[in-house]
Design an enzyme around this catalytic site. Structure first.
Site, PDB file in Angstrom:
ATOM      1  CB  SER A 195      -0.972  -0.008   1.178  1.00  0.00           C
ATOM      2  OG  SER A 195      -1.956  -0.988   0.944  1.00  0.00           O
TER       3      SER A 195
ATOM      4  CE  LYS B 140      -7.836  -6.284   5.082  1.00  0.00           C
ATOM      5  NZ  LYS B 140      -8.162  -6.859   3.773  1.00  0.00           N
TER       6      LYS B 140
ATOM      7  CG  ASP C 115     -10.603  -5.595   0.342  1.00  0.00           C
ATOM      8  OD1 ASP C 115      -9.687  -4.937  -0.200  1.00  0.00           O
ATOM      9  OD2 ASP C 115     -10.466  -6.181   1.430  1.00  0.00           O
TER      10      ASP C 115
ATOM     11  CB  ALA D  90     -15.317 -19.510   3.247  1.00  0.00           C
ATOM     12  N   GLY D  91     -12.676 -16.959   3.443  1.00  0.00           N
ATOM     13  CA  GLY D  91     -12.057 -16.020   4.387  1.00  0.00           C
ATOM     14  C   GLY D  91     -12.542 -14.598   4.143  1.00  0.00           C
ATOM     15  N   GLY D  92     -11.803 -13.634   4.662  1.00  0.00           N
ATOM     16  CA  GLY D  92     -12.197 -12.233   4.550  1.00  0.00           C
ATOM     17  C   GLY D  92     -12.292 -11.763   3.104  1.00  0.00           C
ATOM     18  CB  ALA D  93     -10.091 -12.216   0.178  1.00  0.00           C
TER      19      ALA D  93
HETATM   20  P1  ATR Z   1      -8.379 -14.063   4.043  1.00  0.00           P
HETATM   21  O1  ATR Z   1      -9.203 -13.644   5.215  1.00  0.00           O
HETATM   22  O2  ATR Z   1      -7.228 -13.135   3.761  1.00  0.00           O
HETATM   23  O3  ATR Z   1      -9.185 -14.363   2.828  1.00  0.00           O
HETATM   24  P2  ATR Z   1      -8.032 -16.596   5.393  1.00  0.00           P
HETATM   25  O4  ATR Z   1      -9.067 -16.237   6.373  1.00  0.00           O
HETATM   26  O5  ATR Z   1      -6.805 -17.163   5.917  1.00  0.00           O
HETATM   27  O6  ATR Z   1      -7.616 -15.387   4.461  1.00  0.00           O
HETATM   28  O7  ATR Z   1      -8.714 -17.589   4.348  1.00  0.00           O
HETATM   29  C1  ATR Z   1      -7.956 -18.408   3.577  1.00  0.00           C
HETATM   30  C2  ATR Z   1      -8.857 -19.332   2.757  1.00  0.00           C
HETATM   31  O8  ATR Z   1      -7.990 -20.257   2.128  1.00  0.00           O
HETATM   32  C3  ATR Z   1      -9.842 -20.150   3.589  1.00  0.00           C
HETATM   33  O9  ATR Z   1     -11.024 -20.312   2.851  1.00  0.00           O
HETATM   34  C4  ATR Z   1      -9.106 -21.462   3.764  1.00  0.00           C
HETATM   35  O10 ATR Z   1      -9.939 -22.576   3.958  1.00  0.00           O
HETATM   36  P3  ATR Z   1     -10.485 -22.970   5.441  1.00  0.00           P
HETATM   37  O11 ATR Z   1     -11.655 -22.089   5.717  1.00  0.00           O
HETATM   38  O12 ATR Z   1     -10.838 -24.403   5.329  1.00  0.00           O
HETATM   39  O13 ATR Z   1      -9.327 -22.735   6.386  1.00  0.00           O
HETATM   40  C5  ATR Z   1      -8.427 -21.586   2.422  1.00  0.00           C
HETATM   41  N1  ATR Z   1      -7.276 -22.496   2.468  1.00  0.00           N
HETATM   42  C6  ATR Z   1      -6.063 -22.275   3.016  1.00  0.00           C
HETATM   43  N2  ATR Z   1      -5.258 -23.345   2.866  1.00  0.00           N
HETATM   44  C7  ATR Z   1      -5.989 -24.278   2.186  1.00  0.00           C
HETATM   45  C8  ATR Z   1      -5.723 -25.618   1.713  1.00  0.00           C
HETATM   46  N3  ATR Z   1      -4.529 -26.200   1.888  1.00  0.00           N
HETATM   47  N4  ATR Z   1      -6.722 -26.256   1.060  1.00  0.00           N
HETATM   48  C9  ATR Z   1      -7.925 -25.672   0.876  1.00  0.00           C
HETATM   49  N5  ATR Z   1      -8.235 -24.432   1.295  1.00  0.00           N
HETATM   50  C10 ATR Z   1      -7.290 -23.742   1.940  1.00  0.00           C
END
Ligand code: ATR
Length: 287
Positions: free
Chosen positions: A22, A71, A108, A135-138
């Site tokens: 940023s 966040k 975002d 299904a994370g924040g993004a």
């Molecule tokens: P952000 O909030 O930045 O989007 P995050 O909360 O860490 O990041 O989310 C990462 C995403 O990647 C999640 O959906 C995670 O799946 P889980 O909800 O099951 O944890 C996914 N992810 C990370 N490593 C993974 C893997 N090896 N296989 C499948 N999904 C994965």
């Protein structure tokens, strides 16, 4: 850059914050527009977030961005949160109002939408279901953006079912059907899709690969990734080789900065080839 007694201040709070691009993207715009301003990295540990945010008006800051791990926590600290950020459950932008109060928002959603419009101008919400990996924040911000763009069906594929159920509940909409799918369905769920977006960190330099087969994805579907190191992830390379239009993650990052920049520094800004190139040079060797 020259620092004067009137230099406008903004920055990004994160812990750690050294990886953040940023400062590069905002200081590019500051230079481009000849603004007396500066945008600095602010390493703020979680236990000091409230104190640091509350200090912004006293220090004369116009506002800041927030990155991991702040966040979500910031929602409970600022004075006002826009309804979209509240629904998403995350905010990335703080604006100090004239009276010194703090306003939180999530840019975002704007960043994803504007980048998609720029990079895939012919994509239409009616092209077919959207596939979201993660299904994370993004993912939450992108699902909100796709709902705003009136996509009729969103299929979210995630490893952890409880997490994706929460996303579907929190972002439920009368106009968009959200269906949830186990990770094992990531190949078959692509049938009839109009767009596929990876929101996981898989495929990022230093992370495991994203193991996915695109053979059931219609050739007209757009493939997007939020990962931007490398700029062309293995997913985007495979999609490009199959003839799909691809959208990289750097554009979303650049566009999400626009609303904050305008609020803090008073100028509307555009994402240009020059800015992309300037930020790209800071990514060399980065994670
Ligand atoms: P952000 O909030 O930045 O989007 P995050 O909360 O860490 O990041 O989310 C990462 C995403 O990647 C999640 O959906 C995670 O799946 P889980 O909800 O099951 O944890 C996914 N992810 C990370 N490593 C993974 C893997 N090896 N296989 C499948 N999904 C994965």
């Amino acid at each position: 850059m020259r620092i004067t007694g009137r230099t406008r201040l903004a920055g990004i709070m994160g812990w750690p914050v050294t990886h953040s691009r940023s400062p590069a993207l905002h200081n590019f715009w500051i230079d481009e527009h000849g603004i007396d301003g500066v945008y600095v990295p602010l390493p703020v540990p979680p236990e000091h977030l409230a104190q640091a945010l509350r200090a912004l008006p006293a220090l004369g800051f116009r506002g800041c961005n927030l990155t991991l791990p702040h966040k979500q926590a910031a929602l409970a600290i600022v004075d006002r949160v826009d309804p979209l950020a509240r629904r998403i459950g995350a905010m990335n932008t703080v604006v100090v109002a004239v009276d010194g109060s703090l306003e939180g928002s999530n840019t975002d959603v704007f960043g994803f939408r504007e980048n998609l419009r720029e990079r895939a101008p012919d994509w239409k919400a009616s092209a077919g279901p959207a596939i979201i990996l993660g299904a994370g924040g993004a993912a939450r911000a992108i699902v909100a953006a796709l709902i705003e763009m009136k996509v009729e069906e969103i299929r979210i594929v995630n490893r952890t079912r409880a997490r994706v159920e929460r996303v579907a509940d929190d972002l439920a909409s009368p106009t968009t059907r959200i269906t949830i799918h186990p990770w094992s369905e990531r190949d078959t769920v692509q049938r009839e899709a109009g767009i596929l977006v990876n929101t996981t960190s898989l495929g990022m330099t230093g992370e495991p690969a994203l193991d996915i087969d695109l053979s059931q994805l219609p050739p007209s579907a757009v493939v997007a990734d939020i990962v931007y190191v490398p700029l062309e992830t293995p997913l985007l390379a495979a999609a490009r080789q199959r003839g799909h239009l691809t959208v990289d993650g750097l554009g979303m990052l650049l566009h999400q900065g626009r609303p904050g920049f305008q609020a803090w520094f008073g100028s509307p800004v555009r994402v240009t080839r020059e800015q992309r190139a300037a930020v790209l040079t800071t990514l060399t060797g980065a994670r």
